[in-house]
Design an enzyme around this catalytic site. Structure first.
Site, mmCIF file in Angstrom:
data_model
loop_
_atom_site.group_PDB
_atom_site.id
_atom_site.type_symbol
_atom_site.label_atom_id
_atom_site.label_comp_id
_atom_site.label_asym_id
_atom_site.label_seq_id
_atom_site.Cartn_x
_atom_site.Cartn_y
_atom_site.Cartn_z
ATOM 1 N N CYS A 197 0.825 -1.201 0.000
ATOM 2 C CA CYS A 197 0.000 0.000 0.000
ATOM 3 C C CYS A 197 0.864 1.258 0.000
ATOM 4 C CB CYS A 197 -0.898 0.016 1.227
ATOM 5 S SG CYS A 197 -1.822 -1.516 1.498
ATOM 6 N N ARG A 240 3.866 0.293 -6.586
ATOM 7 C CA ARG A 240 3.856 -0.605 -5.433
ATOM 8 C C ARG A 240 2.746 -1.650 -5.529
ATOM 9 N NH1 ARG A 240 6.620 2.024 -0.943
ATOM 10 N NH2 ARG A 240 5.314 0.981 0.581
ATOM 11 N N TRP A 288 -3.602 -2.322 -1.187
ATOM 12 C CA TRP A 288 -3.385 -3.672 -1.712
ATOM 13 C C TRP A 288 -4.001 -4.619 -0.705
ATOM 14 C CZ3 TRP A 288 -0.052 -7.981 -0.490
ATOM 15 C CH2 TRP A 288 0.124 -8.893 -1.541
ATOM 16 N N ASN A 347 -0.809 1.316 6.409
ATOM 17 C CA ASN A 347 -0.101 0.237 5.726
ATOM 18 C C ASN A 347 0.241 -0.833 6.750
ATOM 19 O OD1 ASN A 347 -0.131 1.715 3.409
ATOM 20 N ND2 ASN A 347 2.066 2.114 3.332
ATOM 21 N N GLY A 348 0.228 -2.094 6.343
ATOM 22 C CA GLY A 348 0.630 -3.167 7.231
ATOM 23 C C GLY A 348 -0.535 -4.031 7.666
ATOM 24 N N GLU A 390 15.813 -17.248 -11.411
ATOM 25 C CA GLU A 390 15.389 -15.857 -11.613
ATOM 26 C C GLU A 390 14.643 -15.708 -12.934
ATOM 27 O OE1 GLU A 390 14.913 -11.692 -11.186
ATOM 28 O OE2 GLU A 390 15.088 -13.395 -9.806
ATOM 29 N N LYS A 418 10.801 -14.339 -13.309
ATOM 30 C CA LYS A 418 10.407 -13.206 -14.140
ATOM 31 C C LYS A 418 9.262 -13.584 -15.081
ATOM 32 C CE LYS A 418 11.948 -10.325 -12.372
ATOM 33 N NZ LYS A 418 12.524 -10.935 -11.263
ATOM 34 N N GLU A 421 5.995 -14.044 -13.106
ATOM 35 C CA GLU A 421 5.531 -12.785 -12.521
ATOM 36 C C GLU A 421 4.743 -11.949 -13.513
ATOM 37 O OE1 GLU A 421 8.388 -10.924 -9.150
ATOM 38 O OE2 GLU A 421 9.346 -11.231 -11.080
ATOM 39 N N HIS A 476 15.613 -36.973 -12.545
ATOM 40 C CA HIS A 476 15.003 -37.323 -11.263
ATOM 41 C C HIS A 476 13.564 -36.817 -11.139
ATOM 42 C CE1 HIS A 476 18.776 -38.903 -9.811
ATOM 43 N NE2 HIS A 476 19.375 -37.771 -10.175
ATOM 44 N N LYS A 511 5.330 -4.206 -5.023
ATOM 45 C CA LYS A 511 6.763 -3.959 -5.142
ATOM 46 C C LYS A 511 7.502 -4.165 -3.827
ATOM 47 C CE LYS A 511 10.517 -2.659 -7.225
ATOM 48 N NZ LYS A 511 11.130 -3.612 -8.174
#
Length: 610
Positions: A2, A27, A75, A99-100, A483, A487, A490, A506, A605
């Site tokens: 947020c 964000r 968010w 926020n939080g 990574e 990406k 995401e 395996h 973010k």
């Protein structure tokens, strides 16, 4: 997560609040709102589901104005995305943004219901609004009411309160979620990120854990956890003026991919000479601390965890120091043994990642010799709470999917490895000169990697109708494959996995068919022949291969394998180099899929909650 913006001024602040929210759109959010008080003590609240522009249009239509106000992008954590759950929340004359997460909100909500309060949302934030309103009844000032409220809250929060009957002040409390105060002339501001305020001020105060601050047009008074008045350092920001603009680029992510050569120059600058790493540039007392290090513990989340994983190979093969890497959210919840003379290193783009910050605080209690952070945001919590910090200087990163933060973290880690190796006697002058020489070449090499964009753009079309992708790498390229998979998932929403190539037999071979693209990172190194054997295992089972290969690796495209030939780079810095084509692949697949590249669904973010 947020975003918060607040202002106390003599001028109308509606446009300032909205512009601040726009600068925080990176964000991630699902709704936005403002609450503004005018000089006649009228409080106007406007909330909208969706983009900040929807809010801006509503404010203009309603002709909202005033000199004191708060704004928020939400968010969802408690309650679905809706206008009713959007901030600010109001209780009587009190308006609040937050926020939080308030962990004890259910208990508090039941207590407040027993006092007669009616809840209009599903959020934990509304608890704060009602608590402040309750405490305000028996408090001489709004500041006192917020201080009493803060003592009852458990969890992480950055919260700002305004009282309709006291229109010339804001009260802000910080516990776990960052808040920065922006200083003006006859006006003051606050936000969850300094980027929101760069159009109105360059002077900032970062609140510390437990701080409560009272902000008026002319004064900022800060009180610590115990209620004592304290002074906090004023810092001058030199962040880029145009960080919030895309310029010639279609998305912030694309811009940030192409900023990597410049970002690497800034990361390297002043840390190395022509042939050596300047150990003292790594941080205060770095030479003294590195002399004592016998073990390195790396803690991170997401992209930063992948960079930590890649650096483990360097710490052990170059510096000769044992190294463990762990996801912060796992580290903080298990019983562990602290090794003697162990250096804890946290990695975070924002410096506010909740799990990483909690892991740092836990490690301080467990006897680690020293704690350093590799971070991109000066003044962030990780930077302030670590013994020393190695700043990546990547510049503001707005795209949710991290790119330049990753490559600059790797460059910083490589310099740290060399410095550690020098102190331990495992890196002699010749090896140091060799590695530093390759570090100097990196920005130009990344430019060369970016030149492959057109070829990768064409290649990306093959992924448009795919639902799954497998990435393979060996050795230090396995974390690069991790990574790359992160990406792709995401920003394109294609399910992607990464495997150490030797693990194919395996289990993952069972997935191989013509509908499962297999992307291979193939530099020319000692493991190349083994990697070629892994590639043949895929080919024999009808898999379609996409091989990003060194020009000397000997791969040739055919009907089952497309080869993207890349210029040769040193084995030392190749993991950083091979990251860039993977970023471009994810970006162009996402373009074809038509997803929201900069603000992928369900993601944020700066992850400032568990």
């Amino acid at each position: 997560m947020c975003g918060i913006v607040g202002a106390v001024a003599q001028r109308d602040i509606a446009e300032i609040l909205v512009e601040g929210l726009r600068r925080l759109e990176y964000r991630g959010y699902d709704s936005a709102g403002v609450a503004i008080v005018d000089a006649d003590c009228n409080l106007e609240r406007v909330r909208r589901l969706g983009k900040v522009q929807e809010l801006a249009d509503a404010i203009e239509t309603k002709h909202v104005h005033g000199g004191t106000g708060i704004a928020h992008t939400r968010w969802a954590t408690h309650g679905e995305p809706s206008e009713a759950n959007a901030h600010p929340h109001i209780s009587g004359d009190i308006a609040v943004v937050h926020n939080g997460i308030i962990e004890n909100y259910e208990v508090l909500r039941e207590e407040l219901r027993a006092r007669g309060y009616v809840f209009e949302s599903q959020t934990d934030t509304e608890v704060i609004a009602h608590l402040v309103e309750w405490e305000r009844r028996t408090s001489e000032t709004l500041l006192e009411a917020v201080q009493k409220t803060a003592k009852q809250l458990e969890g992480a929060y950055g919260t700002v309160v305004v009282d309709r009957k006291d229109p010339e002040r804001l009260i802000v409390a910080r516990s776990g979620s960052p808040i920065v105060i922006g200083l003006g002339v006859g006006e003051n501001f606050l936000a969850s990120d300094q980027l929101a305020l760069l159009n109105v001020t360059r002077r900032f105060i970062y609140l510390e854990e437990g701080d409560v601050a009272e902000i008026t047009r002319r004064d900022v008074n800060i009180f610590d956890l115990n209620g004592a008045k304290v002074e906090r350092e004023v810092t001058e920001s030199n962040a880029e003026h145009d960080a919030g603009e895309k310029g010639k680029y279609r998305h912030f992510m694309q811009k940030e991919i192409f900023e990597q050569p410049t970002a690497l120059v800034k990361t390297i600058e002043g840390r190395v000479t022509k042939d050596s790493v300047i150990t003292d540039s790594i941080g205060l007392h770095a030479t003294e601390i590195l002399n004592k290090v016998e073990h390195v513990q790396l803690i991170a989340c997401g992209t930063s965890y992948n960079s930590a994983m890649a650096s483990r190979y360097w710490f052990e093969s170059i510096a000769g120091v044992s190294c463990d890497v762990e996801i912060a959210s796992e580290f903080r919840y298990r019983k562990f043994v602290t090794r003697p003379n162990s250096l804890l290193i946290t990695l975070s783009q924002s410096g506010e990642t909740a799990d990483t910050l909690a892991a740092l605080r836990l490690a301080k209690e467990k006897g680690y010799m020293s704690a350093m952070t590799i971070c991109n945001v000066a003044g962030s919590s990780l930077v302030r709470e670590s013994d020393f910090a190695f700043m990546t200087r990547a510049g503001t990163e707005i795209g949710v999917a991290s790119t330049k933060a990753f490559t600059t973290q790797l460059a910083a880690l490589l310099m740290l490895v060399v410095a550690l190796g020098k102190q331990k006697g495992t890196v002699d002058k010749a090896l140091e000169a060799e590695i530093v020489g390759e570090i100097h070449k990196l920005p130009k090499q990344i430019e060369a990697a970016l030149n492959s964009e057109k070829e990768i753009e064409v290649l990306a079309e093959d992924f448009a109708d795919k639902h799954h992708t497998l990435f393979l790498g060996r050795g230090e390229y396995y974390p690069i494959a991790l990574e790359a998979a992160l990406k792709l998932k995401e920003i394109s929403y294609i399910h992607a996995e990464a495997y150490a190539a030797g693990e194919l037999k395996h289990g993952p071979l069972a997935l191989i068919d013509a509908d499962m693209p297999v992307v291979v990172v193939a530099p020319s190194n000692d493991l190349l022949e083994k990697l070629k054997s892994n590639i043949e295992e895929v080919r024999a089972r009808g898999g379609l291969l996409y091989v990003f290969a060194d020009e000397g690796a000997g791969f040739v495209s055919d009907e089952t394998m497309k080869v993207i030939t890349l210029p040769h780079v040193s084995e030392i810095t190749a993991p950083i180099f091979y990251t860039v084509p993977m970023q471009l692949l994810a970006y162009h697949v996402a373009l074809i899929k038509g997803t929201d590249v900069d603000q992928p669904r369900n993601l944020a973010k700066a992850v400032t909650v568990e």
